[in-house]
Each structure stands twice: as structure tokens, then as C-alpha cells.
Design an enzyme around this catalytic site. Structure first.
Site, PDB file in Angstrom:
ATOM      1  N   HIS A  22      -2.441  10.415   0.340  1.00  8.27           N
ATOM      2  CA  HIS A  22      -2.497   9.008  -0.044  1.00  8.27           C
ATOM      3  C   HIS A  22      -2.593   8.857  -1.550  1.00  8.27           C
ATOM      4  CE1 HIS A  22      -3.441   4.746   0.541  1.00  8.27           C
ATOM      5  NE2 HIS A  22      -4.295   4.901  -0.462  1.00  8.27           N
ATOM      6  N   LYS A  29      -7.085  -0.925  11.788  1.00 12.91           N
ATOM      7  CA  LYS A  29      -6.472  -1.363  10.522  1.00 12.91           C
ATOM      8  C   LYS A  29      -5.299  -0.445  10.193  1.00 12.91           C
ATOM      9  CE  LYS A  29      -5.876  -1.496   5.872  1.00 12.91           C
ATOM     10  NZ  LYS A  29      -5.087  -0.538   5.066  1.00 12.91           N
ATOM     11  N   GLU A  51       0.823  -1.216   0.000  1.00 13.47           N
ATOM     12  CA  GLU A  51       0.000   0.000   0.000  1.00 13.47           C
ATOM     13  C   GLU A  51       0.862   1.272   0.000  1.00 13.47           C
ATOM     14  OE1 GLU A  51      -3.000   0.012   3.085  1.00 13.47           O
ATOM     15  OE2 GLU A  51      -3.527   2.101   2.688  1.00 13.47           O
ATOM     16  N   ASP A 104       5.133 -14.278  11.872  1.00 10.17           N
ATOM     17  CA  ASP A 104       3.793 -14.780  11.551  1.00 10.17           C
ATOM     18  C   ASP A 104       2.773 -13.658  11.793  1.00 10.17           C
ATOM     19  OD1 ASP A 104       1.302 -16.020  11.600  1.00 10.17           O
ATOM     20  OD2 ASP A 104       2.064 -17.855  12.492  1.00 10.17           O
TER      21      ASP A 104
HETATM   22  P1  NDP Z   1      10.978 -22.812  15.419  1.00  7.58           P
HETATM   23  O1  NDP Z   1      10.527 -24.104  15.940  1.00  7.58           O
HETATM   24  O2  NDP Z   1      11.237 -22.697  13.967  1.00  7.58           O
HETATM   25  O3  NDP Z   1      12.331 -22.366  16.096  1.00  7.58           O
HETATM   26  C1  NDP Z   1      12.521 -22.099  17.424  1.00  7.58           C
HETATM   27  C2  NDP Z   1      13.859 -22.732  17.780  1.00  7.58           C
HETATM   28  O4  NDP Z   1      14.944 -21.813  17.595  1.00  7.58           O
HETATM   29  C3  NDP Z   1      13.940 -23.055  19.239  1.00  7.58           C
HETATM   30  O5  NDP Z   1      13.302 -24.248  19.482  1.00  7.58           O
HETATM   31  C4  NDP Z   1      15.423 -23.154  19.461  1.00  7.58           C
HETATM   32  O6  NDP Z   1      15.841 -24.461  19.129  1.00  7.58           O
HETATM   33  C5  NDP Z   1      16.026 -22.229  18.421  1.00  7.58           C
HETATM   34  N1  NDP Z   1      16.662 -21.043  19.046  1.00  7.58           N
HETATM   35  C6  NDP Z   1      17.879 -20.547  18.725  1.00  7.58           C
HETATM   36  N2  NDP Z   1      18.159 -19.459  19.464  1.00  7.58           N
HETATM   37  C7  NDP Z   1      17.100 -19.234  20.266  1.00  7.58           C
HETATM   38  C8  NDP Z   1      16.781 -18.226  21.222  1.00  7.58           C
HETATM   39  N3  NDP Z   1      17.646 -17.240  21.533  1.00  7.58           N
HETATM   40  N4  NDP Z   1      15.582 -18.271  21.832  1.00  7.58           N
HETATM   41  C9  NDP Z   1      14.684 -19.236  21.521  1.00  7.58           C
HETATM   42  N5  NDP Z   1      14.939 -20.236  20.648  1.00  7.58           N
HETATM   43  C10 NDP Z   1      16.146 -20.240  19.995  1.00  7.58           C
HETATM   44  O7  NDP Z   1      10.015 -21.600  15.772  1.00  7.58           O
HETATM   45  P2  NDP Z   1       8.901 -21.336  16.820  1.00  7.58           P
HETATM   46  O8  NDP Z   1       8.757 -22.392  17.840  1.00  7.58           O
HETATM   47  O9  NDP Z   1       9.137 -19.961  17.293  1.00  7.58           O
HETATM   48  O10 NDP Z   1       7.608 -21.404  15.907  1.00  7.58           O
HETATM   49  C11 NDP Z   1       7.282 -20.352  15.054  1.00  7.58           C
HETATM   50  C12 NDP Z   1       6.666 -20.914  13.792  1.00  7.58           C
HETATM   51  O11 NDP Z   1       5.518 -21.695  14.103  1.00  7.58           O
HETATM   52  C13 NDP Z   1       6.175 -19.834  12.870  1.00  7.58           C
HETATM   53  O12 NDP Z   1       6.595 -20.152  11.564  1.00  7.58           O
HETATM   54  C14 NDP Z   1       4.659 -19.931  12.965  1.00  7.58           C
HETATM   55  O13 NDP Z   1       4.060 -19.500  11.766  1.00  7.58           O
HETATM   56  C15 NDP Z   1       4.463 -21.388  13.204  1.00  7.58           C
HETATM   57  N6  NDP Z   1       3.228 -21.829  13.810  1.00  7.58           N
HETATM   58  C16 NDP Z   1       2.283 -20.969  14.322  1.00  7.58           C
HETATM   59  C17 NDP Z   1       1.125 -21.425  14.906  1.00  7.58           C
HETATM   60  C18 NDP Z   1       0.175 -20.432  15.484  1.00  7.58           C
HETATM   61  O14 NDP Z   1       0.499 -19.277  15.585  1.00  7.58           O
HETATM   62  N7  NDP Z   1      -1.018 -20.825  15.912  1.00  7.58           N
HETATM   63  C19 NDP Z   1       0.848 -22.862  14.972  1.00  7.58           C
HETATM   64  C20 NDP Z   1       1.924 -23.676  14.482  1.00  7.58           C
HETATM   65  C21 NDP Z   1       3.048 -23.183  13.920  1.00  7.58           C
HETATM   66  P3  NDP Z   1      17.114 -25.133  19.831  1.00  7.58           P
HETATM   67  O15 NDP Z   1      17.116 -24.663  21.234  1.00  7.58           O
HETATM   68  O16 NDP Z   1      16.863 -26.586  19.707  1.00  7.58           O
HETATM   69  O17 NDP Z   1      18.278 -24.623  19.056  1.00  7.58           O
END
Ligand code: NDP
Length: 429
Positions: free
Chosen positions: A383, A269, A82, A285
Site C-alpha cells: 500500500h 470497508k 486511494e 448512487d
Molecule cells: P430515473 O428516474 O432517472 O430514470 C429511470 C427511468 O429510465 C425509468 O423511469 C424509465 O423511464 C427509463 N428507462 C429507460 N430504459 C429503462 C430500462 N431498461 N429499465 C428501467 N427504466 C428504463 O432513475 P431512477 O428511478 O432509477 O432513480 C435513480 C436516482 O434517484 C438516482 O440518481 C438516485 O440517487 C436518486 N434517488 C435516490 C434516493 C434513495 O436512494 N433513497 C431517493 C431519491 C432519489 P421511461 O420508461 O419513462 O423511459
């Protein structure tokens, strides 16, 4: 020193802007090639991100400038289709920085995982059993995701409620557990879903019930981010309108949105016009953020303004925006989409909480931009002038013709596709 004040940025060519941003940020040579290529998201990467891929869909990526937040300068990447949104955010950020900038805070980083238990013989007994076993459930959930605990996060608390305890319908009665989970810098959906799924058998054992749903709540009201700004009226003066007049108009506009859902939806919005582009640009997301934000706007039982605008004793305009902000700087697409990586690099963000605060500051700026226009010249003047180039393209203008047609649309005050088609035909004859 990094600054978000880049005078004349809007007058530069795209190549000049890219060169400047490359100079300002520590990109590697490989990142420069990747980020600024014609199609940064490779088709193979896209094919691994979602299903049934046939291509990639591009949006314009602009930079919101002039943002001063808690004394730090932020150049804010915004992905949006937009016209006028990026210009308006930058315009307001320039005003607010003259008043000391935005101040922001985050209330915490706790997300919620829900578990639904049905079919208990006695829901009150089942609830007591959950409370008794609370520490064991928390421990089991943390054991299912040790890496987040090692990062300083994990389950911090558990609560349990009975829903529809007096309902005659067996489908209505249920026990709902909330696991409060610190997901550190991740949005956390996958972390949370893994945890709640893993403890479901234990919860069934404790309650003698059946677990159906095990999923995060997008109502992230324990991950709130808040932005404020205080603006002396003289900074609001514009055209023939005094600062006091603009300030009062903005407060009246807020009261309108706060009292009437028909207006509140459009008002909010406009706030999401600022929020979504940053959420998208950073690979987060936006559906999750949207759903949480609108639910929070309705937390009083009526759908109301997300922002508040008032006047302090000195006559300054005071604005505030507080929203659930479930964004991450890791996880999801944040490290998969090359432009999300670039956006986080340009923002120079250190944590998910910092990103959440920048996002609400942009939302507050965007709201002020819209209200300031609405209570003065009206939204169409600025706009439509900025939209005129899209209108020219929609009418078939290409190359130099786009500017010629867009200028004439503005001059004739007829920014319509029909008029643009006439002009394209006239100039191509
Ligand atoms: P991911 O599972 O992709 O990644 C998170 C991972 O990143 C952690 O498990 C951790 O793994 C690693 N990590 C590395 N550094 C850090 C840090 N500093 N802090 C935290 N974690 C870290 O992502 P999310 O669990 O965040 O899930 C987000 C995704 O899920 C989005 O794509 C979303 O669209 C989707 N989603 C959304 C839903 C909803 O909103 N209702 C439902 C289902 C999915 P490790 O510790 O093992 O390295």
C-alpha cells in the site's frame, strides 16, 4: 476478441492506455473527444445535475483488469482516490482467473417502496382492508408509471405489517405497506417514489388513517447479487508463505471479522473499496449501495463480515459475497455523466443485474486482496509503496520530481510527508 488481460498496462503512459482503450471499444469520434477531454463533465451539465454548482470534482479513473466472471472478460472502470485498490483488485482477479474465474448470480430485480400509515382507529382492521384491496392498490401504482410496466417491470406484490401494535405511544403505532417493484434496469428510486406517492390517497381511504412517509427502502434485499470463487492453495503462495498458510490465515481473518464488529467494519470497508469505485464510475448512487450493504451485514442482529471464506474438501479456499445491489444501467447519472457512459461501454454490460454481479465480484476480489496482504507481509508494504507518489505530491513535488521523491521514500522505508518535504527541499536547492 475482448479480453481483460492486458499485460504491462500499468507500465504504459496515460496516453498509451487511452489509445489502447479507444482501440478496444466502439466509441464514436465525438465520444472519444468527450470521454478523454481534460474535463469530461461540462460545467453546464454539472449545473443542471445539482444545486449551487461552482465547479466539478475529479477523481482518478483506473481500470481493474483480469476479471473473468461467468466465463466473460470484464475490464472494470474504478473511480477512487486511494492508492493500491485498483492494483490489488487486478492482482487478485489474475489469480482467480487461473482458477476458472468468478461465478456470480443475481436473485432478482425487485425494489421496495414503503408507505407509512398512522392514526388508524384499529390497525388490525386497517391491515385486513389493505389485504382485501391489494390488487386495486397494485393496479393504481402501476397506472402511475405505465412505462415501467411496458418495459416488463412494475409492482409485483404488496405486503403489510403493523409496527408497535401494542405501543402506548400514538407515534409508535403504524401500518407499513411494502410495494415490491421490478424496476428492470433502473435503480428505481424515482420510479418507486412516484408510485408510492400516487397511491397514498387510496391507502388513506382504505385504512381511514393518515399517510406520512412514502419512499423507497434502500434495504434492497430482493435485489441481491452473489459472487463466488474457489482457489487452489498453490495459487495463494507468496514470498515465504505456503498456499495452505495463506488460505488458513484468510479463513482465520474471516472468522475474526465475523465475530467482532471492530474488525468487521474495517474488513467490510475493504470490500467497499472495490464496490464503491465501480458504483461511482458507472454513475450510480453509492450512498444507497453503502447503506444497503451495511444493513445486510447486520441482518443477523450483529454487524458481521459481508464475505465468507472457508475451505472445501479438496483444500481449496472458497469465498462468497452476497449483497443488496441497487444499481442501474439507466437513470440517475448513468446517462448524464459522460464518464459513466464510457464506463458502462467499457464494461460492455447489458443489464442492471449483470452490473450488480460484476460489482460484487470486484468486492470479493478486493476483500481477498486485503486479507492476503494482511495475513502475509501486512498491508503497509504494498500500500505505502503505491501511496508514495501521492505523498510526494502532497509535499509539493511536481513533474519528474514526483518519481524521484517517491522512489527515495520507498528505498528509505520512510513514506511520510515530513520526509518527502525534506527531499523536495533537497532536490530543489
Ligand atoms: P430515473 O428516474 O432517472 O430514470 C429511470 C427511468 O429510465 C425509468 O423511469 C424509465 O423511464 C427509463 N428507462 C429507460 N430504459 C429503462 C430500462 N431498461 N429499465 C428501467 N427504466 C428504463 O432513475 P431512477 O428511478 O432509477 O432513480 C435513480 C436516482 O434517484 C438516482 O440518481 C438516485 O440517487 C436518486 N434517488 C435516490 C434516493 C434513495 O436512494 N433513497 C431517493 C431519491 C432519489 P421511461 O420508461 O419513462 O423511459
Amino acid at each position: 476478441m475482448k479480453t481483460s488481460r492486458i499485460p504491462g498496462f500499468y507500465k504504459m503512459t496515460v496516453d498509451e492506455r487511452q489509445e489502447l482503450i479507444k482501440e478496444m471499444h466502439p466509441f464514436s469520434e465525438q465520444e472519444k473527444d468527450e470521454f478523454f477531454s481534460i474535463s469530461p463533465l461540462a460545467i453546464d451539465t454539472a449545473d443542471n445535475m445539482i444545486e449551487n454548482v461552482i465547479g466539478t470534482f475529479q477523481l482518478p479513473l483506473g481500470l481493474g483488469l483480469n476479471f473473468l466472471i461467468n466465463g466473460k472478460d470484464y475490464v472494470v472502470p474504478m473511480a477512487i482516490e486511494e492508492a493500491s485498490v485498483v492494483a490489488s483488485a487486478s492482482h487478485i482477479a489474475k489469480i482467480v482467473r487461473q482458477a476458472g474465474g468468478f461465478t456470480t448470480e443475481a436473485t432478482g430485480r425487485v425494489m421496495i417502496g414503503q408507505i407509512q400509515v398512522v392514526g388508524c382507529t384499529d390497525f388490525y382492521v386497517a391491515k385486513e382492508a389493505i389485504i382485501t384491496e391489494k390488487e386495486n392498490i397494485i393496479m393504481a401504482a402501476n397506472t402511475a408509471y405505465p412505462s415501467i410496466v411496458a418495459r416488463g417491470g412494475g409492482v409485483e406484490d404488496l405486503e403489510v405489517r403493523i409496527l408497535n401494535g401494542d405501543s402506548d405511544s400514538k407515534y409508535g403505532q403504524m401500518l407499513i405497506l411494502h410495494l415490491y417493484i421490478n424496476t428492470v434496469d433502473a435503480m428505481g428510486a424515482n420510479i418507486i417514489n412516484t408510485m408510492v406517492e400516487s397511491v397514498a390517497p387510496l391507502v388513506e381511504e382504505i385504512t381511514n388513517g393518515k399517510v406520512y412517509l412514502r419512499i423507497l427502502s434502500n434495504y434492497a434485499d430482493r435485489s441481491l447479487a452473489r459472487a463466488h470463487c474457489i482457489i487452489p492453495p498453490e495459487l495463494l503462495e507468496t514470498g515465504g508463505f505456503s498456499g495452505e498458510e495463506v488460505r488458513d490465515g484468510i479463513i482465520h481473518a474471516f472468522e475474526f471479522a465475523d465475530s467482532d464488529p471492530y474488525r468487521a467494519v474495517t474488513h467490510n470497508k475493504g470490500i467497499m473499496n472495490g464496490i464503491d469505485p465501480v458504483v461511482i464510475a458507472t454513475g450510480n448512487d453509492w450512498r444507497a449501495v453503502e447503506a444497503g450493504a451495511h444493513a445486510y451485514a447486520a441482518r443477523s442482529g450483529a454487524y458481521r463480515s459481508m464475505t465468507t471464506w472457508s475451505k472445501d474438501q479438496a483444500g481449496n479456499l472458497v469465498g462468497e459475497l452476497e449483497l443488496p445491489m441497487s444499481v442501474g444501467t439507466v437513470g440517475g447519472a448513468t446517462k448524464v455523466h459522460p464518464l459513466a457512459k464510457m464506463a458502462l461501454n467499457i464494461l460492455d454490460i447489458k443489464s442492471a443485474q449483470e452490473l450488480a454481479q460484476v460489482i460484487v465480484a470486484v468486492g470479493l476480489a478486493q476483500n481477498l486482496g486485503a486479507l492476503k496482504a494482511l495475513v502475509t507481509d501486512g498491508i503497509q508494504k504494498g500500500h505505502m509503496a503505491l501511496h508514495s507518489r501521492s505523498v510526494a505530491i502532497a509535499a509539493g513535488a511536481t513533474g519528474e520530481m514526483i518519481d524521484i521523491v517517491a522512489r527515495e521514500l520507498v528505498e528509505t522505508k520512510q513514506i511520510r510527508v515530513g520526509k518527502a518535504i525534506e527531499l523536495v527541499e533537497k532536490y530543489t536547492k
